[in-house]
Structure formats: structure tokens, C-alpha cells
Design a protein around this motif. Structure first.
Motif, PDB file in Angstrom:
ATOM      1  N   VAL A  64      49.305 -10.575 -34.383  1.00 45.03           N
ATOM      2  CA  VAL A  64      50.431  -9.689 -34.089  1.00 45.03           C
ATOM      3  C   VAL A  64      51.096  -9.988 -32.746  1.00 45.03           C
ATOM      4  N   VAL A  65      50.326 -10.485 -31.773  1.00 42.67           N
ATOM      5  CA  VAL A  65      50.879 -10.661 -30.431  1.00 42.67           C
ATOM      6  C   VAL A  65      51.011 -12.141 -30.058  1.00 42.67           C
ATOM      7  N   THR A  66      49.892 -12.839 -29.928  1.00 39.76           N
ATOM      8  CA  THR A  66      49.924 -14.198 -29.404  1.00 39.76           C
ATOM      9  C   THR A  66      50.748 -15.153 -30.256  1.00 39.76           C
ATOM     10  N   GLY A  67      50.489 -15.168 -31.545  1.00 35.27           N
ATOM     11  CA  GLY A  67      51.218 -16.090 -32.425  1.00 35.27           C
ATOM     12  C   GLY A  67      52.724 -15.894 -32.370  1.00 35.27           C
ATOM     13  N   PRO A  68      53.202 -14.676 -32.625  1.00 37.95           N
ATOM     14  CA  PRO A  68      54.651 -14.465 -32.571  1.00 37.95           C
ATOM     15  C   PRO A  68      55.258 -14.690 -31.176  1.00 37.95           C
ATOM     16  N   LEU A  69      54.597 -14.193 -30.127  1.00 40.74           N
ATOM     17  CA  LEU A  69      55.150 -14.383 -28.780  1.00 40.74           C
ATOM     18  C   LEU A  69      55.255 -15.866 -28.424  1.00 40.74           C
ATOM     19  N   ALA A  70      54.219 -16.623 -28.714  1.00 46.25           N
ATOM     20  CA  ALA A  70      54.241 -18.059 -28.404  1.00 46.25           C
ATOM     21  C   ALA A  70      55.338 -18.759 -29.199  1.00 46.25           C
ATOM     22  N   HIS A  71      55.457 -18.415 -30.470  1.00 49.19           N
ATOM     23  CA  HIS A  71      56.492 -19.016 -31.322  1.00 49.19           C
ATOM     24  C   HIS A  71      57.870 -18.851 -30.676  1.00 49.19           C
ATOM     25  N   PHE A  72      58.200 -17.615 -30.307  1.00 45.06           N
ATOM     26  CA  PHE A  72      59.527 -17.339 -29.753  1.00 45.06           C
ATOM     27  C   PHE A  72      59.667 -17.862 -28.324  1.00 45.06           C
ATOM     28  N   PHE A  73      58.599 -17.776 -27.535  1.00 44.42           N
ATOM     29  CA  PHE A  73      58.680 -18.266 -26.164  1.00 44.42           C
ATOM     30  C   PHE A  73      59.009 -19.750 -26.131  1.00 44.42           C
ATOM     31  N   TYR A  74      58.310 -20.560 -26.936  1.00 40.74           N
ATOM     32  CA  TYR A  74      58.546 -21.999 -26.903  1.00 40.74           C
ATOM     33  C   TYR A  74      59.954 -22.348 -27.384  1.00 40.74           C
ATOM     34  N   LYS A  75      60.479 -21.586 -28.319  1.00 42.90           N
ATOM     35  CA  LYS A  75      61.862 -21.815 -28.767  1.00 42.90           C
ATOM     36  C   LYS A  75      62.850 -21.468 -27.659  1.00 42.90           C
ATOM     37  N   PRO A 144      47.516 -27.168 -16.072  1.00 39.51           N
ATOM     38  CA  PRO A 144      47.611 -28.547 -16.576  1.00 39.51           C
ATOM     39  C   PRO A 144      47.786 -28.608 -18.095  1.00 39.51           C
ATOM     40  N   VAL A 145      47.142 -27.687 -18.797  1.00 34.70           N
ATOM     41  CA  VAL A 145      47.277 -27.641 -20.268  1.00 34.70           C
ATOM     42  C   VAL A 145      48.724 -27.375 -20.651  1.00 34.70           C
ATOM     43  N   GLN A 146      49.323 -26.372 -20.017  1.00 35.96           N
ATOM     44  CA  GLN A 146      50.695 -26.017 -20.361  1.00 35.96           C
ATOM     45  C   GLN A 146      51.693 -27.070 -19.893  1.00 35.96           C
ATOM     46  N   TYR A 147      51.390 -27.751 -18.819  1.00 34.29           N
ATOM     47  CA  TYR A 147      52.269 -28.851 -18.394  1.00 34.29           C
ATOM     48  C   TYR A 147      52.365 -29.886 -19.514  1.00 34.29           C
ATOM     49  N   ILE A 148      51.227 -30.264 -20.040  1.00 32.91           N
ATOM     50  CA  ILE A 148      51.204 -31.220 -21.153  1.00 32.91           C
ATOM     51  C   ILE A 148      51.880 -30.609 -22.376  1.00 32.91           C
ATOM     52  N   ASN A 149      51.525 -29.382 -22.688  1.00 32.27           N
ATOM     53  CA  ASN A 149      52.014 -28.728 -23.903  1.00 32.27           C
ATOM     54  C   ASN A 149      53.536 -28.627 -23.930  1.00 32.27           C
ATOM     55  N   ILE A 153      54.267 -32.148 -26.003  1.00 26.65           N
ATOM     56  CA  ILE A 153      53.936 -31.787 -27.382  1.00 26.65           C
ATOM     57  C   ILE A 153      55.212 -31.315 -28.071  1.00 26.65           C
ATOM     58  N   PRO A 154      55.510 -31.816 -29.277  1.00 27.29           N
ATOM     59  CA  PRO A 154      56.705 -31.336 -29.989  1.00 27.29           C
ATOM     60  C   PRO A 154      56.635 -29.815 -30.195  1.00 27.29           C
ATOM     61  N   GLN A 155      57.789 -29.164 -30.132  1.00 30.68           N
ATOM     62  CA  GLN A 155      57.846 -27.705 -30.175  1.00 30.68           C
ATOM     63  C   GLN A 155      57.046 -27.105 -31.326  1.00 30.68           C
ATOM     64  N   GLN A 156      57.134 -27.677 -32.512  1.00 32.52           N
ATOM     65  CA  GLN A 156      56.455 -27.077 -33.660  1.00 32.52           C
ATOM     66  C   GLN A 156      54.932 -27.108 -33.543  1.00 32.52           C
ATOM     67  N   TYR A 157      54.395 -27.952 -32.655  1.00 29.84           N
ATOM     68  CA  TYR A 157      52.943 -28.051 -32.496  1.00 29.84           C
ATOM     69  C   TYR A 157      52.421 -27.405 -31.206  1.00 29.84           C
ATOM     70  N   ARG A 158      53.302 -26.837 -30.406  1.00 28.83           N
ATOM     71  CA  ARG A 158      52.862 -26.260 -29.124  1.00 28.83           C
ATOM     72  C   ARG A 158      51.900 -25.089 -29.325  1.00 28.83           C
ATOM     73  N   SER A 159      52.194 -24.231 -30.274  1.00 31.52           N
ATOM     74  CA  SER A 159      51.284 -23.109 -30.530  1.00 31.52           C
ATOM     75  C   SER A 159      49.928 -23.620 -30.989  1.00 31.52           C
ATOM     76  N   LEU A 160      49.917 -24.613 -31.845  1.00 27.50           N
ATOM     77  CA  LEU A 160      48.658 -25.183 -32.337  1.00 27.50           C
ATOM     78  C   LEU A 160      47.860 -25.786 -31.185  1.00 27.50           C
ATOM     79  N   PHE A 161      48.525 -26.537 -30.329  1.00 27.04           N
ATOM     80  CA  PHE A 161      47.854 -27.138 -29.174  1.00 27.04           C
ATOM     81  C   PHE A 161      47.272 -26.049 -28.270  1.00 27.04           C
ATOM     82  N   ALA A 162      48.085 -25.034 -27.960  1.00 31.38           N
ATOM     83  CA  ALA A 162      47.618 -23.937 -27.110  1.00 31.38           C
ATOM     84  C   ALA A 162      46.481 -23.177 -27.787  1.00 31.38           C
ATOM     85  N   ASN A 163      46.560 -22.998 -29.096  1.00 30.61           N
ATOM     86  CA  ASN A 163      45.489 -22.303 -29.820  1.00 30.61           C
ATOM     87  C   ASN A 163      44.185 -23.079 -29.756  1.00 30.61           C
TER      88      ASN A 163
END
Length: 185
Positions: A64-75, A144-149, A153-163
Motif C-alpha cells: 500500500v505504501v512503499t510500492g506505489p510511492l516508489a513507482h510514482f517517485f521514480y517517475k 550509495p545504493v540510491q546513487y546507483i539506482n 538502473i532503468p526506471q522500470q527496474y528501480r523499484s525492483l532494485f531497491a526492493n
């Protein structure tokens, strides 16, 4: 050989889901990895029994929180600081570290406590006690993780990488929370 075939099929299926239902896919991925992180954290902290309710709380938060927020944040991040902008790598990192990270951490501390059945006042006090130390640790671990991410990392895979990294972060957090709870007993 079989593992490679299964991995390829899984990736193909995941990519198809990302294409047809990106928000739902990222939310479900966040739910699964959050539950997995809590499960592994329980094992590491040598819990006598697996607490499936705790796993459900983390899964719910991820869904409910992390997945949707990350999706929209990266966009949004790609729109407000395009990858081609001058100094984009640093600007994108600063936006993430000083806006998204503090907000997500605040929500995590508060909502997960509320899901445990604690009152608003109790949760607010816990957040007040834990927030600054947790945010500093978040900045140390995740920068450092988010710098790489966000820069490689292509936008569609950023949530997966962070997860994927979040599994280990949640293991650490759940282990720390259980240690603190054990001391308070």
C-alpha cells in the motif's frame, strides 16, 4: 540449466507484468520483499516462532505504501531532474535523500507501529525517539545504493532494485527492533 530456464521465464513474466500493470507489479514486489525481509530478520534474531502477523504488516506496508510511492517517485524524479540535466546525478541523489527518504522513513516508523495496534500518541513518541538515528543510518546505507539506482538502473527496474536491497535493510531493522523489544521486557 533448469534454473536458467526458470529465471528467464520469471523475468519474461515480470517484464510483461511491468508493461501491463506497472503499479500493481511494483506494489506486489514490494509486499513480497518486505515480508521476506521480516521473515529473514526473524530467523536471524532467532525468534522461537515465526510471526506471520508481523510479516503481513510488512507486506501490507509494501503493497500500500512503499510500492506505489516508489513507482510514482521514480517517475516524477525523471521529470523534475532529467538524466541529461547538468549535474543530474548529484541533483537526483539530493532530491531522493532529502525528500523521499525522510518521508518514507517517517511513514515506515509510524504506520508499522500503528499496524501493531499502538495508539497515535505512542507511535508519535516512538517516531520522535527513533527518527533521527534511523534517518542517519538510512543515509549511510542507502545513499550509495540510491546513487546507483536512480542514475544507472532503468526506471522500470528501480523499484525492483531497491526492493532487493530493502530485504537486507528490513532484516537489519527487524533484528534491531526485536533486540530493543527484548531489552524493554
Amino acid at each position: 540449466m533448469l534454473a536458467a530456464v526458470l529465471l528467464e521465464k520469471g523475468l519474461r513474466s515480470y517484464n510483461g507484468s511491468l508493461y501491463t500493470r506497472p503499479l500493481l507489479t511494483k506494489a506486489c514486489t514490494s509486499a513480497c520483499t518486505a515480508a521476506l525481509g521480516d521473515f529473514l530478520g526473524q530467523i536471524i534474531s532467532k525468534q522461537p516462532k515465526i510471526n506471520f502477523i508481523s510479516m503481513a504488516r510488512y507486506a501490507s506496508f509494501g503493497l500500500v505504501v512503499t510500492g506505489p510511492l516508489a513507482h510514482f517517485f521514480y517517475k516524477i524524479l525523471d521529470k523534475i531532474v532529467p538524466p541529461t540535466a547538468y549535474g543530474a546525478a548529484l541533483k537526483r541523489l539530493l532530491v531522493d535523500r532529502f525528500t523521499f527518504a525522510p518521508l518514507l522513513l517517517l511513514l515506515s516508523l509510524y504506520i508499522l507501529s500503528r499496524l501493531e495496534g499502538k495508539s497515535h500518541d505512542t507511535c508519535a513518541k516512538e517516531v520522535q525517539m527513533k527518527y533521527w538515528a534511523a534517518l542517519k543510518m538510512n543515509w549511510k546505507v542507502w545513499t550509495p545504493v540510491q546513487y546507483i539506482n536512480i542514475n544507472y538502473i532503468p526506471q522500470q527496474y528501480r523499484s525492483l532494485f531497491a526492493n532487493f536491497v530493502a530485504v537486507f535493510w528490513i532484516m537489519y531493522l527487524t533484528n534491531k527492533r526485536r533486540q530493543a523489544m527484548a531489552k524493554n521486557k
